[in-house]
Write a protein that holds these residues in place. Structure first.
Motif, PDB file in Angstrom:
ATOM      1  N   TYR A  24      11.137 -60.271  -6.777  1.00  0.00           N
ATOM      2  CA  TYR A  24      11.884 -61.371  -7.371  1.00  0.00           C
ATOM      3  C   TYR A  24      11.024 -62.620  -7.343  1.00  0.00           C
ATOM      4  N   ASN A  25      10.884 -63.283  -8.481  1.00  0.00           N
ATOM      5  CA  ASN A  25      10.073 -64.502  -8.549  1.00  0.00           C
ATOM      6  C   ASN A  25      10.680 -65.627  -7.728  1.00  0.00           C
ATOM      7  N   GLY A  26       9.819 -66.493  -7.256  1.00  0.00           N
ATOM      8  CA  GLY A  26      10.290 -67.683  -6.561  1.00  0.00           C
ATOM      9  C   GLY A  26      10.831 -68.679  -7.576  1.00  0.00           C
ATOM     10  N   TYR A  27      11.552 -69.647  -7.110  1.00  0.00           N
ATOM     11  CA  TYR A  27      12.070 -70.659  -8.027  1.00  0.00           C
ATOM     12  C   TYR A  27      12.282 -71.959  -7.262  1.00  0.00           C
ATOM     13  N   VAL A  29      12.027 -72.012  -3.338  1.00  0.00           N
ATOM     14  CA  VAL A  29      12.362 -70.689  -2.821  1.00  0.00           C
ATOM     15  C   VAL A  29      11.220 -69.754  -3.197  1.00  0.00           C
ATOM     16  N   ASP A  30      10.595 -69.163  -2.195  1.00  0.00           N
ATOM     17  CA  ASP A  30       9.456 -68.267  -2.454  1.00  0.00           C
ATOM     18  C   ASP A  30       9.907 -66.964  -3.089  1.00  0.00           C
ATOM     19  N   GLY A  31       8.992 -66.338  -3.816  1.00  0.00           N
ATOM     20  CA  GLY A  31       9.256 -65.000  -4.353  1.00  0.00           C
ATOM     21  C   GLY A  31       9.431 -64.023  -3.211  1.00  0.00           C
ATOM     22  N   LEU A  52      12.464 -57.011  -2.487  1.00  0.00           N
ATOM     23  CA  LEU A  52      13.703 -56.463  -1.946  1.00  0.00           C
ATOM     24  C   LEU A  52      13.825 -55.003  -2.357  1.00  0.00           C
ATOM     25  N   PRO A  53      14.258 -54.146  -1.443  1.00  0.00           N
ATOM     26  CA  PRO A  53      14.459 -52.755  -1.846  1.00  0.00           C
ATOM     27  C   PRO A  53      15.735 -52.623  -2.663  1.00  0.00           C
ATOM     28  N   PHE A  54      15.676 -51.774  -3.659  1.00  0.00           N
ATOM     29  CA  PHE A  54      16.797 -51.573  -4.555  1.00  0.00           C
ATOM     30  C   PHE A  54      17.166 -50.100  -4.504  1.00  0.00           C
ATOM     31  N   PHE A  55      18.438 -49.810  -4.292  1.00  0.00           N
ATOM     32  CA  PHE A  55      18.896 -48.424  -4.173  1.00  0.00           C
ATOM     33  C   PHE A  55      19.668 -48.039  -5.419  1.00  0.00           C
ATOM     34  N   LYS A  56      19.315 -46.910  -5.983  1.00  0.00           N
ATOM     35  CA  LYS A  56      20.076 -46.395  -7.119  1.00  0.00           C
ATOM     36  C   LYS A  56      20.725 -45.091  -6.685  1.00  0.00           C
ATOM     37  N   VAL A  57      22.028 -45.065  -6.716  1.00  0.00           N
ATOM     38  CA  VAL A  57      22.740 -43.891  -6.234  1.00  0.00           C
ATOM     39  C   VAL A  57      22.537 -42.714  -7.199  1.00  0.00           C
ATOM     40  N   GLY A  58      22.367 -41.531  -6.644  1.00  0.00           N
ATOM     41  CA  GLY A  58      22.182 -40.324  -7.454  1.00  0.00           C
ATOM     42  C   GLY A  58      23.498 -39.884  -8.080  1.00  0.00           C
ATOM     43  N   LYS A  59      23.388 -39.063  -9.098  1.00  0.00           N
ATOM     44  CA  LYS A  59      24.569 -38.656  -9.865  1.00  0.00           C
ATOM     45  C   LYS A  59      25.604 -37.949  -8.987  1.00  0.00           C
ATOM     46  N   GLU A  60      25.122 -36.986  -8.210  1.00  0.00           N
ATOM     47  CA  GLU A  60      26.027 -36.196  -7.362  1.00  0.00           C
ATOM     48  C   GLU A  60      26.811 -37.101  -6.409  1.00  0.00           C
ATOM     49  N   MET A  61      26.079 -38.032  -5.785  1.00  0.00           N
ATOM     50  CA  MET A  61      26.684 -38.926  -4.800  1.00  0.00           C
ATOM     51  C   MET A  61      27.626 -39.919  -5.475  1.00  0.00           C
ATOM     52  N   ARG A  62      27.227 -40.395  -6.656  1.00  0.00           N
ATOM     53  CA  ARG A  62      28.057 -41.351  -7.389  1.00  0.00           C
ATOM     54  C   ARG A  62      29.414 -40.726  -7.693  1.00  0.00           C
TER      55      ARG A  62
END
Lengths: 91, 94
Positions: free
Chosen positions: A55-58, A71-73, A76-86
């Protein structure tokens, strides 16, 4: 459920010592954390995937005082839930 | 190169001194416990890593972006992840 409870549940389900279960659970998350630190993607079929986004700073303002703040850049970890779990959580 | 379940199993085998078969079984079991817990709507808090939680989303009016038709999306539950402060710090070092 927290990590200790996960460790206990694993020890019980696999009939292994708490010490061994603790070592394994810690190792699993440490491997995952380290992968993210190395900017590596994680893909666990049937559960989901993780990737690190930048994420860029601003320049912003403190809403209370109106002071200009930088605010510095950040990564961050981003989680994408799998189909089965969703589908399972929504059932 | 991404970290897959197979790689996780292989790494654990070396790090924990397990047989391949045992490593596979234990990793699968850890994931199964995590998934069962979340499927029941319970949160999963892993200190040093993050929190997985199940959020209830309200019904909302949506739109099919292709046909622009209005439609109602029903209430649903979604799984979200929030990285712990420790992990965020580790990612942003240097």
């Amino acid at each position: 459920m927290n990590k200790s409870q996960l460790i206990e549940a694993l020890a019980k389900a696999e009939n292994i010592t708490l010490k061994k279960a603790e070592m394994v659970v810690n190792a699993v998350f440490e491997n995952m954390a380290e992968a993210l630190v190395q900017q590596e993607r994680i893909e666990i079929r049937g559960f989901g995937s993780f990737k690190v986004k930048f994420y860029n700073g601003y320049k912003g303002r403190n809403p209370k005082t109106g002071d200009l703040i930088k605010v510095d850049g950040k990564k961050l970890p981003f989680f994408k839930v799998g189909k089965e779990m969703r589908e399972r959580v929504d059932r | 190169m991404s970290l897959t379940k197979d790689k996780l199993i292989t790494r654990l085998q070396t790090q924990a001194g397990l047989e391949k078969q045992e490593s596979r079984q234990i990793v699968e079991r850890v994931l199964e416990i995590m998934k069962d817990t979340l499927a029941e709507g319970d949160d999963l808090l892993i200190s040093g890593f993050g929190r997985f939680s199940v959020r209830q989303k309200k019904a909302r009016r949506g739109r099919n972006p292709q046909t622009k038709e209005a439609l109602t999306l029903g209430p649903r539950k979604v799984l979200v992840f929030k990285a712990s402060g420790v992990l965020r710090q580790r990612l942003n070092q240097q």
